[in-house]
Design a protein around this motif. Structure first.
Motif, PDB file in Angstrom:
ATOM      1  N   MET A  92       0.824  -1.214   0.000  1.00 54.06           N
ATOM      2  CA  MET A  92       0.000   0.000   0.000  1.00 54.06           C
ATOM      3  C   MET A  92       0.857   1.263   0.000  1.00 54.06           C
ATOM      4  N   ASP A 189      -0.516  -2.594 -11.029  1.00 56.19           N
ATOM      5  CA  ASP A 189      -0.243  -3.426  -9.866  1.00 56.19           C
ATOM      6  C   ASP A 189      -0.108  -4.864 -10.383  1.00 56.19           C
ATOM      7  N   SER A 210       3.194  -5.853  -4.261  1.00 63.12           N
ATOM      8  CA  SER A 210       3.238  -6.079  -2.824  1.00 63.12           C
ATOM      9  C   SER A 210       4.257  -7.203  -2.640  1.00 63.12           C
ATOM     10  N   THR A 212       4.853  -8.607  -0.031  1.00 62.32           N
ATOM     11  CA  THR A 212       4.226  -9.484   0.950  1.00 62.32           C
ATOM     12  C   THR A 212       3.724 -10.782   0.309  1.00 62.32           C
TER      13      THR A 212
HETATM   14  C1  LIG Z   1      -3.224  -6.720  -5.613  1.00 61.88           C
HETATM   15  C2  LIG Z   1      -2.746  -6.173  -4.312  1.00 61.88           C
HETATM   16  N1  LIG Z   1      -2.105  -5.001  -4.297  1.00 61.88           N
HETATM   17  C3  LIG Z   1      -1.660  -4.444  -3.153  1.00 61.88           C
HETATM   18  C4  LIG Z   1      -1.864  -5.071  -1.947  1.00 61.88           C
HETATM   19  C5  LIG Z   1      -1.373  -4.415  -0.685  1.00 61.88           C
HETATM   20  O1  LIG Z   1      -0.206  -5.035  -0.239  1.00 61.88           O
HETATM   21  P1  LIG Z   1       0.279  -4.938   1.280  1.00 61.88           P
HETATM   22  O2  LIG Z   1      -0.675  -5.741   2.107  1.00 61.88           O
HETATM   23  O3  LIG Z   1       1.678  -5.460   1.243  1.00 61.88           O
HETATM   24  O4  LIG Z   1       0.226  -3.496   1.645  1.00 61.88           O
HETATM   25  C6  LIG Z   1      -2.521  -6.296  -1.906  1.00 61.88           C
HETATM   26  C7  LIG Z   1      -2.762  -6.981  -0.631  1.00 61.88           C
HETATM   27  O5  LIG Z   1      -3.437  -7.975  -0.548  1.00 61.88           O
HETATM   28  C8  LIG Z   1      -2.977  -6.870  -3.129  1.00 61.88           C
HETATM   29  O6  LIG Z   1      -3.640  -8.031  -3.146  1.00 61.88           O
END
Ligand SMILES: Cc1ncc(COP(=O)(O)O)c(C=O)c1O
Length: 404
Positions: A92, A189, A210, A212
Protein backbone atom coordinates in the motif's frame (compact mmCIF):
# COMPACT_ATOMS: atom_id res chain seq x y z
CA UNK A 1 37.45 -0.37 17.36
CA UNK A 2 41.13 0.58 17.16
CA UNK A 3 42.81 -0.93 20.30
CA UNK A 4 45.43 1.84 20.31
CA UNK A 5 42.74 4.47 20.44
CA UNK A 6 40.68 2.78 23.13
CA UNK A 7 43.34 1.38 25.45
CA UNK A 8 42.90 4.09 28.12
CA UNK A 9 39.12 4.16 27.96
CA UNK A 10 36.91 3.05 30.81
CA UNK A 11 34.92 -0.18 30.27
CA UNK A 12 31.76 1.95 29.93
CA UNK A 13 33.25 3.52 26.79
CA UNK A 14 34.84 0.29 25.53
CA UNK A 15 31.58 -1.63 26.01
CA UNK A 16 29.83 0.83 23.73
CA UNK A 17 32.41 0.81 20.94
CA UNK A 18 33.92 -2.70 21.17
CA UNK A 19 33.50 -4.79 18.03
CA UNK A 20 32.07 -1.94 15.98
CA UNK A 21 33.36 -0.38 12.76
CA UNK A 22 35.89 -3.12 11.89
CA UNK A 23 38.43 -2.50 9.12
CA UNK A 24 36.98 -2.96 5.65
CA UNK A 25 37.05 -6.74 5.00
CA UNK A 26 39.08 -8.25 2.16
CA UNK A 27 36.47 -10.91 1.58
CA UNK A 28 33.12 -10.59 -0.16
CA UNK A 29 30.15 -12.21 1.59
CA UNK A 30 28.41 -14.61 -0.78
CA UNK A 31 25.03 -13.32 0.38
CA UNK A 32 24.23 -9.63 0.81
CA UNK A 33 24.46 -8.89 4.54
CA UNK A 34 21.67 -7.28 6.51
CA UNK A 35 22.88 -3.77 7.28
CA UNK A 36 20.86 -2.76 10.32
CA UNK A 37 22.74 0.47 11.00
CA UNK A 38 20.76 3.68 10.77
CA UNK A 39 23.89 5.79 10.04
CA UNK A 40 27.08 5.33 7.99
CA UNK A 41 30.56 6.55 8.59
CA UNK A 42 33.21 7.97 6.23
CA UNK A 43 36.76 8.61 7.36
CA UNK A 44 37.00 11.38 4.82
CA UNK A 45 34.36 13.98 5.65
CA UNK A 46 34.59 15.31 2.08
CA UNK A 47 33.31 11.90 0.93
CA UNK A 48 30.54 12.06 3.53
CA UNK A 49 29.62 15.43 2.09
CA UNK A 50 29.18 13.86 -1.37
CA UNK A 51 27.16 11.06 0.22
CA UNK A 52 24.83 13.59 1.83
CA UNK A 53 24.54 15.32 -1.53
CA UNK A 54 23.13 12.03 -2.87
CA UNK A 55 26.15 10.43 -4.58
CA UNK A 56 25.27 7.06 -6.14
CA UNK A 57 26.22 4.03 -4.03
CA UNK A 58 26.97 6.02 -0.88
CA UNK A 59 24.90 5.71 2.27
CA UNK A 60 24.53 8.14 5.16
CA UNK A 61 21.24 7.38 6.83
CA UNK A 62 18.95 4.39 6.28
CA UNK A 63 15.85 6.46 5.57
CA UNK A 64 17.80 7.95 2.62
CA UNK A 65 19.01 4.55 1.42
CA UNK A 66 20.30 1.25 2.76
CA UNK A 67 22.69 -1.24 1.10
CA UNK A 68 20.46 -4.28 1.77
CA UNK A 69 17.43 -2.45 0.39
CA UNK A 70 19.46 -1.34 -2.65
CA UNK A 71 20.32 -4.99 -3.31
CA UNK A 72 16.61 -5.87 -3.30
CA UNK A 73 15.84 -2.92 -5.59
CA UNK A 74 18.50 -4.16 -8.03
CA UNK A 75 16.82 -7.58 -8.01
CA UNK A 76 13.42 -6.02 -8.75
CA UNK A 77 14.96 -4.20 -11.73
CA UNK A 78 15.94 -7.67 -13.02
CA UNK A 79 12.40 -8.93 -12.47
CA UNK A 80 10.69 -6.07 -14.26
CA UNK A 81 13.37 -5.05 -16.76
CA UNK A 82 13.35 -1.49 -15.44
CA UNK A 83 16.20 0.94 -14.80
CA UNK A 84 15.04 1.71 -11.27
CA UNK A 85 13.06 0.34 -8.35
CA UNK A 86 12.21 1.90 -4.98
CA UNK A 87 11.14 -0.27 -2.03
CA UNK A 88 8.52 0.71 0.55
CA UNK A 89 7.22 -0.63 3.84
CA UNK A 90 4.14 -2.32 2.29
CA UNK A 91 2.38 -2.79 -1.01
CA UNK A 92 0.00 0.00 0.00
CA UNK A 93 2.79 2.48 0.73
CA UNK A 94 4.35 1.61 -2.65
CA UNK A 95 1.01 2.29 -4.35
CA UNK A 96 0.57 5.49 -2.36
CA UNK A 97 4.01 6.72 -3.40
CA UNK A 98 3.46 5.79 -7.05
CA UNK A 99 0.13 7.64 -7.08
CA UNK A 100 1.26 10.73 -5.14
CA UNK A 101 4.31 11.24 -7.35
CA UNK A 102 2.17 11.10 -10.50
CA UNK A 103 -0.68 13.51 -9.75
CA UNK A 104 -1.27 16.98 -8.39
CA UNK A 105 -4.51 18.27 -6.81
CA UNK A 106 -7.17 18.70 -9.48
CA UNK A 107 -5.78 15.94 -11.69
CA UNK A 108 -7.99 13.15 -12.95
CA UNK A 109 -7.32 9.47 -12.28
CA UNK A 110 -8.97 6.70 -14.28
CA UNK A 111 -8.92 3.50 -12.23
CA UNK A 112 -10.04 -0.04 -12.76
CA UNK A 113 -13.28 -0.91 -10.97
CA UNK A 114 -11.65 -4.21 -9.95
CA UNK A 115 -8.74 -2.83 -7.91
CA UNK A 116 -7.66 -4.33 -4.59
CA UNK A 117 -10.04 -3.00 -1.92
CA UNK A 118 -7.54 -0.80 -0.06
CA UNK A 119 -6.37 0.75 -3.35
CA UNK A 120 -9.98 1.56 -4.27
CA UNK A 121 -10.56 3.03 -0.81
CA UNK A 122 -7.40 5.15 -1.05
CA UNK A 123 -8.55 6.53 -4.39
CA UNK A 124 -12.16 7.15 -3.44
CA UNK A 125 -11.20 8.49 0.00
CA UNK A 126 -7.81 10.16 0.37
CA UNK A 127 -7.19 10.98 -3.26
CA UNK A 128 -10.62 12.57 -3.74
CA UNK A 129 -10.19 14.54 -0.50
CA UNK A 130 -6.81 15.62 -1.82
CA UNK A 131 -8.56 17.12 -4.83
CA UNK A 132 -8.26 14.44 -7.50
CA UNK A 133 -11.11 13.46 -9.79
CA UNK A 134 -11.35 9.69 -9.64
CA UNK A 135 -13.42 7.73 -12.12
CA UNK A 136 -13.62 3.96 -12.20
CA UNK A 137 -14.08 1.94 -15.37
CA UNK A 138 -14.11 -1.68 -16.37
CA UNK A 139 -10.59 -1.90 -17.79
CA UNK A 140 -11.61 -4.96 -19.83
CA UNK A 141 -13.96 -2.68 -21.74
CA UNK A 142 -11.42 -0.82 -23.87
CA UNK A 143 -14.07 1.41 -25.44
CA UNK A 144 -15.09 2.56 -21.94
CA UNK A 145 -11.44 3.20 -21.05
CA UNK A 146 -10.90 5.20 -24.25
CA UNK A 147 -14.06 7.23 -23.64
CA UNK A 148 -13.13 8.06 -20.03
CA UNK A 149 -9.56 8.92 -21.02
CA UNK A 150 -10.64 11.20 -23.88
CA UNK A 151 -13.19 12.95 -21.66
CA UNK A 152 -11.09 13.36 -18.49
CA UNK A 153 -7.54 13.54 -19.91
CA UNK A 154 -6.26 11.86 -16.73
CA UNK A 155 -2.77 12.25 -15.35
CA UNK A 156 -2.86 8.64 -14.26
CA UNK A 157 -4.48 5.33 -15.24
CA UNK A 158 -4.39 2.53 -12.67
CA UNK A 159 -5.14 -1.14 -13.15
CA UNK A 160 -4.03 -4.62 -12.14
CA UNK A 161 -2.84 -7.35 -14.50
CA UNK A 162 -4.98 -10.07 -12.86
CA UNK A 163 -7.88 -8.78 -10.79
CA UNK A 164 -9.15 -10.08 -7.50
CA UNK A 165 -11.19 -12.27 -6.99
CA UNK A 166 -12.51 -13.02 -10.49
CA UNK A 167 -9.03 -13.19 -12.10
CA UNK A 168 -9.97 -10.90 -14.97
CA UNK A 169 -6.95 -9.96 -17.08
CA UNK A 170 -6.61 -6.41 -18.43
CA UNK A 171 -5.11 -5.86 -21.87
CA UNK A 172 -2.23 -3.70 -20.64
CA UNK A 173 -0.63 -2.96 -24.06
CA UNK A 174 -4.00 -1.68 -25.33
CA UNK A 175 -4.43 0.48 -22.20
CA UNK A 176 -0.93 1.93 -22.71
CA UNK A 177 -1.90 2.84 -26.29
CA UNK A 178 -4.98 4.66 -24.99
CA UNK A 179 -2.92 6.41 -22.29
CA UNK A 180 -0.48 7.69 -24.92
CA UNK A 181 -3.25 9.65 -26.64
CA UNK A 182 -3.34 12.04 -23.65
CA UNK A 183 0.18 11.38 -22.29
CA UNK A 184 -1.21 9.79 -19.14
CA UNK A 185 1.06 7.80 -16.85
CA UNK A 186 0.10 4.14 -16.43
CA UNK A 187 0.44 2.41 -13.06
CA UNK A 188 0.03 -1.36 -13.03
CA UNK A 189 -0.24 -3.43 -9.87
CA UNK A 190 1.42 -6.70 -10.89
CA UNK A 191 1.21 -8.37 -7.46
CA UNK A 192 -0.70 -11.42 -8.79
CA UNK A 193 1.48 -11.91 -11.87
CA UNK A 194 5.24 -11.60 -11.24
CA UNK A 195 7.23 -13.23 -14.08
CA UNK A 196 4.12 -13.90 -16.16
CA UNK A 197 4.26 -10.51 -17.80
CA UNK A 198 6.54 -7.44 -17.64
CA UNK A 199 4.33 -4.33 -17.98
CA UNK A 200 7.32 -1.98 -18.36
CA UNK A 201 8.29 -3.69 -21.63
CA UNK A 202 4.98 -2.42 -23.05
CA UNK A 203 5.53 1.14 -21.83
CA UNK A 204 4.04 1.09 -18.32
CA UNK A 205 5.93 3.67 -16.26
CA UNK A 206 5.04 2.42 -12.75
CA UNK A 207 4.88 -1.28 -11.88
CA UNK A 208 3.94 -2.02 -8.28
CA UNK A 209 4.28 -5.25 -6.33
CA UNK A 210 3.24 -6.08 -2.82
CA UNK A 211 6.41 -7.93 -1.74
CA UNK A 212 4.23 -9.48 0.95
CA UNK A 213 2.83 -11.87 -1.67
CA UNK A 214 4.67 -13.90 -4.33
CA UNK A 215 8.05 -12.18 -4.13
CA UNK A 216 8.43 -12.67 -0.36
CA UNK A 217 6.56 -15.92 -0.83
CA UNK A 218 6.80 -17.33 2.70
CA UNK A 219 4.27 -15.24 4.63
CA UNK A 220 6.95 -13.64 6.78
CA UNK A 221 7.53 -10.19 5.32
CA UNK A 222 5.43 -7.09 4.60
CA UNK A 223 6.75 -4.79 1.90
CA UNK A 224 6.15 -3.16 -1.45
CA UNK A 225 8.11 -1.88 -4.40
CA UNK A 226 7.70 0.40 -7.41
CA UNK A 227 9.69 -0.57 -10.50
CA UNK A 228 10.08 2.44 -12.74
CA UNK A 229 12.09 4.49 -15.19
CA UNK A 230 15.38 6.23 -14.34
CA UNK A 231 13.53 9.54 -14.73
CA UNK A 232 10.93 8.78 -12.06
CA UNK A 233 13.33 7.23 -9.61
CA UNK A 234 14.46 10.55 -8.13
CA UNK A 235 10.95 11.65 -7.24
CA UNK A 236 10.03 8.26 -5.77
CA UNK A 237 13.24 8.14 -3.73
CA UNK A 238 12.52 11.64 -2.44
CA UNK A 239 9.00 10.53 -1.54
CA UNK A 240 10.42 7.54 0.38
CA UNK A 241 12.91 9.78 2.11
CA UNK A 242 10.36 12.48 3.06
CA UNK A 243 7.36 10.22 3.68
CA UNK A 244 9.60 7.78 5.51
CA UNK A 245 7.67 4.60 4.62
CA UNK A 246 10.92 2.82 3.77
CA UNK A 247 11.43 -0.93 3.79
CA UNK A 248 13.60 -2.02 6.74
CA UNK A 249 16.87 -3.86 6.06
CA UNK A 250 15.69 -7.17 7.52
CA UNK A 251 12.50 -7.07 5.42
CA UNK A 252 14.57 -6.17 2.36
CA UNK A 253 16.80 -9.16 3.02
CA UNK A 254 13.82 -11.51 3.43
CA UNK A 255 12.27 -10.26 0.18
CA UNK A 256 15.64 -10.63 -1.60
CA UNK A 257 15.93 -14.18 -0.33
CA UNK A 258 12.37 -14.90 -1.41
CA UNK A 259 13.09 -13.56 -4.88
CA UNK A 260 15.80 -16.20 -5.47
CA UNK A 261 13.19 -18.96 -5.63
CA UNK A 262 10.40 -16.91 -7.22
CA UNK A 263 10.85 -18.51 -10.69
CA UNK A 264 10.74 -22.02 -9.18
CA UNK A 265 7.77 -21.24 -6.96
CA UNK A 266 5.84 -19.39 -9.63
CA UNK A 267 6.30 -22.21 -12.14
CA UNK A 268 5.10 -24.76 -9.61
CA UNK A 269 2.20 -22.58 -8.44
CA UNK A 270 1.04 -22.02 -12.03
CA UNK A 271 1.29 -25.75 -12.80
CA UNK A 272 -0.51 -26.66 -9.57
CA UNK A 273 -3.21 -24.06 -10.13
CA UNK A 274 -3.88 -25.39 -13.64
CA UNK A 275 -4.32 -28.92 -12.23
CA UNK A 276 -6.49 -27.73 -9.33
CA UNK A 277 -8.65 -25.49 -11.57
CA UNK A 278 -9.27 -28.34 -14.03
CA UNK A 279 -10.32 -30.64 -11.17
CA UNK A 280 -12.59 -28.04 -9.55
CA UNK A 281 -14.26 -27.30 -12.90
CA UNK A 282 -15.53 -30.93 -12.81
CA UNK A 283 -16.55 -30.88 -9.16
CA UNK A 284 -20.25 -31.51 -8.46
CA UNK A 285 -20.29 -29.08 -5.48
CA UNK A 286 -18.92 -26.20 -7.60
CA UNK A 287 -21.01 -24.24 -10.09
CA UNK A 288 -18.26 -22.05 -11.56
CA UNK A 289 -14.46 -21.69 -11.54
CA UNK A 290 -12.58 -18.47 -12.32
CA UNK A 291 -9.08 -19.22 -13.61
CA UNK A 292 -7.66 -17.42 -16.67
CA UNK A 293 -5.96 -20.64 -17.79
CA UNK A 294 -9.35 -22.27 -18.39
CA UNK A 295 -10.63 -21.73 -21.96
CA UNK A 296 -14.04 -20.92 -20.41
CA UNK A 297 -12.65 -17.85 -18.61
CA UNK A 298 -13.60 -14.58 -20.37
CA UNK A 299 -9.98 -13.36 -20.11
CA UNK A 300 -8.37 -16.52 -21.48
CA UNK A 301 -7.42 -14.96 -24.82
CA UNK A 302 -5.92 -11.84 -23.19
CA UNK A 303 -4.06 -14.02 -20.68
CA UNK A 304 -2.59 -16.09 -23.53
CA UNK A 305 -1.55 -12.94 -25.32
CA UNK A 306 0.15 -11.46 -22.24
CA UNK A 307 1.54 -14.53 -20.50
CA UNK A 308 2.43 -16.72 -23.55
CA UNK A 309 3.71 -20.03 -22.13
CA UNK A 310 4.65 -18.71 -18.70
CA UNK A 311 1.48 -19.92 -16.99
CA UNK A 312 -1.75 -18.35 -15.81
CA UNK A 313 -0.93 -17.58 -12.21
CA UNK A 314 -1.62 -19.34 -8.96
CA UNK A 315 -4.94 -17.73 -8.06
CA UNK A 316 -8.32 -19.42 -8.47
CA UNK A 317 -11.81 -18.60 -7.27
CA UNK A 318 -14.96 -20.67 -7.42
CA UNK A 319 -18.63 -20.62 -6.45
CA UNK A 320 -19.98 -23.30 -4.16
CA UNK A 321 -23.08 -24.63 -5.91
CA UNK A 322 -26.14 -22.99 -4.31
CA UNK A 323 -23.78 -21.80 -1.57
CA UNK A 324 -23.77 -18.72 0.63
CA UNK A 325 -22.06 -17.42 3.73
CA UNK A 326 -22.91 -20.51 5.80
CA UNK A 327 -21.36 -22.92 3.29
CA UNK A 328 -18.34 -20.65 2.76
CA UNK A 329 -17.65 -20.50 6.51
CA UNK A 330 -18.11 -24.29 6.81
CA UNK A 331 -15.69 -24.78 3.90
CA UNK A 332 -12.99 -22.60 5.49
CA UNK A 333 -13.40 -24.31 8.86
CA UNK A 334 -13.18 -27.78 7.32
CA UNK A 335 -9.89 -27.16 5.48
CA UNK A 336 -6.98 -29.19 6.82
CA UNK A 337 -4.07 -28.44 4.45
CA UNK A 338 -5.12 -25.19 2.79
CA UNK A 339 -4.74 -22.34 5.28
CA UNK A 340 -7.83 -20.12 5.71
CA UNK A 341 -5.94 -16.82 5.97
CA UNK A 342 -6.03 -13.38 4.38
CA UNK A 343 -3.04 -13.36 2.07
CA UNK A 344 -1.82 -14.94 -1.13
CA UNK A 345 1.26 -16.01 -3.02
CA UNK A 346 2.83 -18.01 -0.21
CA UNK A 347 4.44 -21.45 -0.51
CA UNK A 348 1.44 -22.91 1.27
CA UNK A 349 -2.06 -22.81 -0.20
CA UNK A 350 -4.39 -20.21 1.28
CA UNK A 351 -8.10 -19.63 1.01
CA UNK A 352 -10.32 -16.72 1.87
CA UNK A 353 -13.88 -15.59 1.50
CA UNK A 354 -13.99 -12.27 -0.45
CA UNK A 355 -17.41 -11.30 0.98
CA UNK A 356 -15.82 -11.40 4.45
CA UNK A 357 -12.45 -9.87 3.54
CA UNK A 358 -11.50 -7.93 0.39
CA UNK A 359 -15.10 -7.03 -0.54
CA UNK A 360 -16.78 -6.80 2.88
CA UNK A 361 -17.38 -3.06 2.55
CA UNK A 362 -19.80 -3.74 -0.35
CA UNK A 363 -23.38 -4.90 0.14
CA UNK A 364 -24.39 -8.32 -1.17
CA UNK A 365 -26.19 -6.58 -4.06
CA UNK A 366 -23.14 -4.48 -4.91
CA UNK A 367 -21.01 -7.61 -4.86
CA UNK A 368 -23.49 -9.43 -7.07
CA UNK A 369 -23.40 -6.53 -9.55
CA UNK A 370 -19.67 -7.11 -10.10
CA UNK A 371 -20.01 -10.87 -10.23
CA UNK A 372 -19.01 -11.75 -6.67
CA UNK A 373 -21.54 -14.21 -5.34
CA UNK A 374 -22.10 -15.02 -1.66
CA UNK A 375 -20.71 -18.52 -2.20
CA UNK A 376 -17.47 -17.37 -3.89
CA UNK A 377 -14.18 -18.53 -2.37
CA UNK A 378 -10.63 -17.70 -3.41
CA UNK A 379 -7.68 -20.06 -3.30
CA UNK A 380 -4.04 -19.08 -3.64
CA UNK A 381 -2.46 -22.32 -4.75
CA UNK A 382 0.83 -23.16 -3.03
CA UNK A 383 3.69 -25.49 -3.89
CA UNK A 384 2.34 -28.58 -2.12
CA UNK A 385 1.43 -31.72 -4.04
CA UNK A 386 -1.53 -30.66 -6.21
CA UNK A 387 -3.44 -33.87 -5.45
CA UNK A 388 -3.28 -33.16 -1.73
CA UNK A 389 -4.66 -29.66 -2.39
CA UNK A 390 -7.50 -31.10 -4.49
CA UNK A 391 -8.28 -33.76 -1.86
CA UNK A 392 -8.43 -31.12 0.88
CA UNK A 393 -10.72 -28.83 -1.10
CA UNK A 394 -12.87 -31.82 -2.03
CA UNK A 395 -13.36 -32.96 1.58
CA UNK A 396 -14.05 -29.38 2.75
CA UNK A 397 -16.62 -28.93 -0.03
CA UNK A 398 -18.40 -32.12 1.02
CA UNK A 399 -18.47 -30.95 4.64
CA UNK A 400 -19.70 -27.49 3.56
CA UNK A 401 -22.48 -28.86 1.36
CA UNK A 402 -23.13 -31.84 3.66
CA UNK A 403 -22.97 -34.07 0.63
CA UNK A 404 -20.11 -36.32 1.74
C1 LIG B 1 -3.22 -6.72 -5.61
C2 LIG B 1 -2.75 -6.17 -4.31
N1 LIG B 1 -2.11 -5.00 -4.30
C3 LIG B 1 -1.66 -4.44 -3.15
C4 LIG B 1 -1.86 -5.07 -1.95
C5 LIG B 1 -1.37 -4.42 -0.69
O1 LIG B 1 -0.21 -5.04 -0.24
P1 LIG B 1 0.28 -4.94 1.28
O2 LIG B 1 -0.67 -5.74 2.11
O3 LIG B 1 1.68 -5.46 1.24
O4 LIG B 1 0.23 -3.50 1.65
C6 LIG B 1 -2.52 -6.30 -1.91
C7 LIG B 1 -2.76 -6.98 -0.63
O5 LIG B 1 -3.44 -7.98 -0.55
C8 LIG B 1 -2.98 -6.87 -3.13
O6 LIG B 1 -3.64 -8.03 -3.15
Amino acid sequence: MDPERSKNWNIASRAVHAGERPARPEFTPVVTPIYPGSAYLYEDIEVMDTALAGAEGRYVYTRYGNPTTSALEAAICELEGTRAAVAFSSGMSALHAAIMTSVTPGAAIVASQDLYGATSSMLSGFMREWGCIVETVDTLDLAAVAEAVARLEPALIICEVISNPLMRVSDIPAIVDIARTVRATVLVDATFSPLLYQPAADGVQLVVHSLTKYIGGHGDVTGGVVATTALRRQKLSEFAKMGGAILGPFESWLALRGFKTLPLRMRRQCDNAAIVAAALAQHPCISHVNYPGLPSHPSHATARKLFADRGYGGMISFDIRDGGREQAFAFLEALKLVVPATSLGDVYSLSLYPAMSSHRSLSADERAAIGIGEGLLRVSVGIEDPHDIIADIDQALHVATRSG
